[in-house]
Design an enzyme around this catalytic site. Structure first.
Site, mmCIF file in Angstrom:
data_model
loop_
_atom_site.group_PDB
_atom_site.id
_atom_site.type_symbol
_atom_site.label_atom_id
_atom_site.label_comp_id
_atom_site.label_asym_id
_atom_site.label_seq_id
_atom_site.Cartn_x
_atom_site.Cartn_y
_atom_site.Cartn_z
ATOM 1 N N ASP A 74 -14.984 41.042 -17.104
ATOM 2 C CA ASP A 74 -15.041 40.768 -18.540
ATOM 3 C C ASP A 74 -15.369 42.025 -19.328
ATOM 4 O OD1 ASP A 74 -14.268 38.183 -18.601
ATOM 5 O OD2 ASP A 74 -16.275 37.329 -18.627
ATOM 6 N N ASN A 109 -16.591 29.660 -13.972
ATOM 7 C CA ASN A 109 -17.620 30.366 -14.729
ATOM 8 C C ASN A 109 -19.068 30.063 -14.377
ATOM 9 O OD1 ASN A 109 -16.389 32.193 -16.700
ATOM 10 N ND2 ASN A 109 -15.280 30.369 -17.310
ATOM 11 N N ASP A 131 -9.892 30.034 -14.041
ATOM 12 C CA ASP A 131 -11.232 30.601 -14.249
ATOM 13 C C ASP A 131 -12.278 29.789 -13.486
ATOM 14 O OD1 ASP A 131 -13.174 32.246 -15.315
ATOM 15 O OD2 ASP A 131 -12.661 31.851 -17.411
HETATM 16 C C1 DGJ Z 1 -14.466 34.163 -18.478
HETATM 17 C C2 DGJ Z 1 -13.227 34.994 -18.360
HETATM 18 O O1 DGJ Z 1 -13.463 36.113 -17.595
HETATM 19 C C3 DGJ Z 1 -12.754 35.369 -19.763
HETATM 20 O O2 DGJ Z 1 -11.655 36.212 -19.672
HETATM 21 C C4 DGJ Z 1 -12.442 34.121 -20.509
HETATM 22 O O3 DGJ Z 1 -11.357 33.467 -19.919
HETATM 23 C C5 DGJ Z 1 -13.657 33.223 -20.552
HETATM 24 N N1 DGJ Z 1 -14.201 32.987 -19.245
HETATM 25 C C6 DGJ Z 1 -13.314 31.906 -21.191
HETATM 26 O O4 DGJ Z 1 -14.332 31.024 -21.146
#
Ligand code: DGJ
Length: 741
Positions: free
Chosen positions: A548, A480, A478
């Site tokens: 998501d 983020n 991931d």
């Molecule tokens: C973003 C991802 O797209 C989700 O599926 C999940 O893994 C979260 N991060 C976890 O923090």
């Protein structure tokens, strides 16, 4: 097919099965000019299209109207500062402070096969699959060499292009702009099609007329991002799914990009793609070289559908390397939407217990298993097991899951560091930051400085140790947050402008090490959903989490835009619980299953807590996945009708390469009252074949009532159509199977 050089015309002809690309060298200055890109030609006599003899732009030895020529000549690698006032593909800062570059062709080489690009993702192909042309050009004043590499594929209509720049001088040269591909064409009333979105709304299709001036899209986020996508298509005005000429350009890169079109005073268009020049400066010391990532160009004279299928074939066969590319992926259940951070060993084993009985094949433990992570504000960088949650340790948990006949997968976010982490306390300078400024946080985290080899080594060591500690067969990688506050305490000021690209090289190196040391690992990339779903990442992982947003209706749009370029086998898609966590919509469990079947397929819910009625449907969905995944993964994809266009329903299908089998997915998004059944003309079938049609998942009586359980000819289904009854209510889906008799 392949690549031919015609000495007399100084012209290069690159052929794929149905397309031809030509460029040629001018007499006076050895410029490399664009001649033609379009349907396959047998003849090559077309250098006149460069218009070198057309007044008033005739290059004159007297230099009198030279700028008029430069400003209109269709350049393959336009350069800065010499009088081509359109945007350029190459600019520098020399020791003397000048920015101009002028390139003349000095030599070329044609060879079978294709070389890899050092440290970068790129397509590959054997000697009988692809031919490469390296054209070497030189700026005599700078003593700088530029090698343009074109590769023409033998079985698919794809041509790739990358650029290598070598400093042969004894002075430093700073590259300030290096675009990887350029297409100079007359604007024949073209449209521009691009992909845009947002978090949980990735890659929606946008089409508009090309117009005078600049237009395009870009990222300066350090990843391609949710917002804009490194792909564009230039299309004939009337082109649609099945008809018309389309030029696709897709960037095999995951960082900052620029995809631009400039329509000039003469109505010609310059389409370019490359690393975003903003915040890019690359210092080339004497003897050093720089390689810019590759662009995949696809030409289709059968509309967008053919373009997509070409990208799918090329990406499946010549970009994805994972051994999983040809394999059915294990059906996984991921605990993110099931538990978020609130889980422990017992809860996960409980989920595995139920899931295994339903036919689910792998449990993926998502975010929250490491450091002391109970929420999103700590522990990134501390990749050791949170024993309070994972009681008994990771190996115990994995063994328990394995005992239930399931594989085990794990989540990492290796590129990040939480301010509240042991790693940050020990190495605060490992976070990307500018001295004297407090870097901005996003999701309460900073980004690790992956331009530093010791940081790459450290992170990799931690990930490797975890993977070696138990039988872990899958990793979700991931990412983020975007990159900001670009500063590295390890880079000298004159190299700070290299940071974005060096960061990407660090990410690629990490993933390369991972898949080299763990060749059987199934790697799925992810970035806050689909923020880094690009061709570059597919070189490392065969699949990427699409979004998501797991709502079936939203997914129709997201998956449609994604499948415009990327194969269904690469799209991470799961069935989740309702009301949907992203937007609160309630859709039938059955429809959620149908939509997820168009991707890798899995579950994202607490199987112990969903309604029994839904749970009871899982074994049937599992069966469908096993029945149809080979077809979905390897077949040809056709968009039949798009909800984004008609606002009522969505329909797409996959046809096996030998046309013996097909699967149609139909989702009625919004129902309307008092209409006939809907007539849908299918695509891609063999008109000569008879197909037995079944409405899958329905009992025989309903299927027969729906018009299924009978045989139709491929010709009738494509020309006249199949009648699809209107389901009662909104959001209902149907899966229709066709088997040649
Ligand atoms: C973003 C991802 O797209 C989700 O599926 C999940 O893994 C979260 N991060 C976890 O923090």
């Amino acid at each position: 097919m392949g690549i031919t050089y015609y000495e007399k015309d100084r012209l290069f002809k690159l052929d794929t099965p149905a397309s031809t690309y030509m460029c040629a060298v001018t007499d006076e200055e050895n410029f490399l000019g664009h001649v033609y890109y379009g349907p396959r030609l047998t003849d090559h006599d077309a250098a006149y299209l460069m218009r070198t003899g057309e007044p008033p732009f005739v290059p004159s030895k007297s230099n009198r109207e030279r700028l008029a020529f430069y400003d209109t000549f269709p350049m393959e690698m336009p350069t800065h500062g010499i009088g081509d006032f359109r945007d350029d593909a190459l600019a520098v800062r020399s020791v003397s402070g000048h920015s101009a570059v002028k390139l003349g062709v000095v030599s070329h080489e044609i060879y079978k096969g294709k070389k890899s690009l050092k440290g970068l993702p790129a397509t590959f192909g054997k000697e009988d699959e692809v031919t490469t042309l390296d054209i070497t050009m030189k700026d005599e004043a700078l003593n700088m060499t530029v090698v343009l590499s074109y590769s023409a594929f033998e079985k698919v209509d794809a041509i790739t292009r990358s650029v290598r720049i070598i400093n042969n001088s004894s002075d430093d040269i700073v590259l300030t702009r290096v675009m990887s591909a350029c297409l100079d064409m007359d604007n024949e009333n073209f449209d521009l099609l691009t992909l845009h979105g947002s978090w949980a709304r990735e890659r929606h299709i946008n089409r508009r007329p090309l117009t005078r001036g600049f237009q395009g899209l870009s990222s300066i986020r350090g990843e391609c991002g949710h917002q804009d996508h490194p792909f564009m298509a230039i299309m004939e005005k009337g082109a649609d799914e099945d008809r018309g000429q389309v030029y696709g350009m897709s960037f095999v890169y995951s960082g900052n990009f620029l995809a631009s079109c400039y329509v000039n005073q003469f109505e010609s268009v310059r389409a370019m793609m490359g690393i975003n020049p903003e915040d890019f400066n690359w210092l080339l010391k004497p003897g050093e070289e720089f390689t810019a990532p590759e662009v995949i160009m696809v030409f289709s004279s059968e509309g967008l559908g053919r373009m997509s299928r070409t990208y799918h074939d090329l990406i499946r066969n010549n970009l994805i390397r994972s051994p999983y590319k040809d394999r059915k992926r294990p059906i996984l259940i991921n605990n993110w939407e099931a538990t978020y951070f609130d889980f422990d060993t017992d809860k996960l084993v409980g989920i595995a217990d139920q899931a295994s009985k339903l036919g689910i094949e792998m449990l993926v433990m998502d975010d929250g298993w490491f450091g002391h992570r109970d929420f999103d504000d700590s522990s990134l960088g501390d990749w050791y097991v949170y024993e309070d949650k994972i009681k008994g340790g990771l190996k115990y948990l994995v063994d328990e899951v394995n005992k239930r006949g399931m594989k085990f997968g794990i989540w990492f976010e290796p590129e990040m560091i939480s301010p509240d982490s042991d790693l940050y306390r020990a190495h605060p300078d490992w976070a990307i930051q500018i001295p004297g400024r407090t870097p901005g946080q996003a999701r309460a985290q900073y980004v690790l400085d992956l331009t530093r080899p010791e940081v790459v080594d450290h992170v990799y060591g931690q990930v490797k140790a975890i993977l070696e500690s138990a039988n872990i067969e899958y990793v979700k990688w991931d990412m983020n947050r975007p990159l900001s506050d670009m500063g590295s305490s390890a880079l000298p000021p004159e190299r700070m402008g290299e940071m974005f690209h060096r960061y990407m090289l660090g990410v690629y190196e990490l993933q390369e090490r991972l898949i080299t040391d763990f060749p059987n690992l199934l790697l799925e990339n992810c970035s806050g959903g689909g923020g880094r779903f690009d061709a570059g990442m597919l070189y490392y992982s065969p699949q990427i989490w699409c979004s998501d947003d797991t709502d079936a209706v939203e997914r129709l749009l997201i998956q449609e835009g994604t499948a415009l370029v990327y194969p269904l086998s690469s799209m991470g898609a799961h069935v989740s619980d309702c009301p949907n966590h992203a937007l609160g919509r309630v859709t039938p469990f059955r429809t959620r299953g149908y939509v997820a079947l168009a991707g890798t397929f899995g579950y994202e819910l607490d199987v112990t807590r969903i309604p029994e009625e839904d749970r009871n449907m899982i074994p049937g969905q599992v069966k469908m996945y096993h029945a149809y995944n080979d077809l979905v993964r390897m077949g040809d994809y056709y968009r039949v009708s798009s909800y984004s266009q008609n606002n009522e329903y969505d329909c797409y299908m996959v046809v096996s390469k030998d046309k013996s089998e097909a699967l149609v997915t139909f989702v009625q998004v919004l129902n309307r009252v008092n209409f006939h059944s809907r007539k849908i003309r299918l695509k891609g079938l063999d008109p000569e074949k008879k197909y037995f049609v079944t409405f899958v998942d329905e009992d025989e009586e309903t299927s027969a009532k729906n018009g299924g359980e009978r045989t139709y000819s491929g010709e009738i289904l494509m020309k006249a159509g199949l009648l699809i009854p209107r389901p009662w209510g909104d959001f209902h889906g149907m899966l229709i199977s066709l088997k040649a008799q």
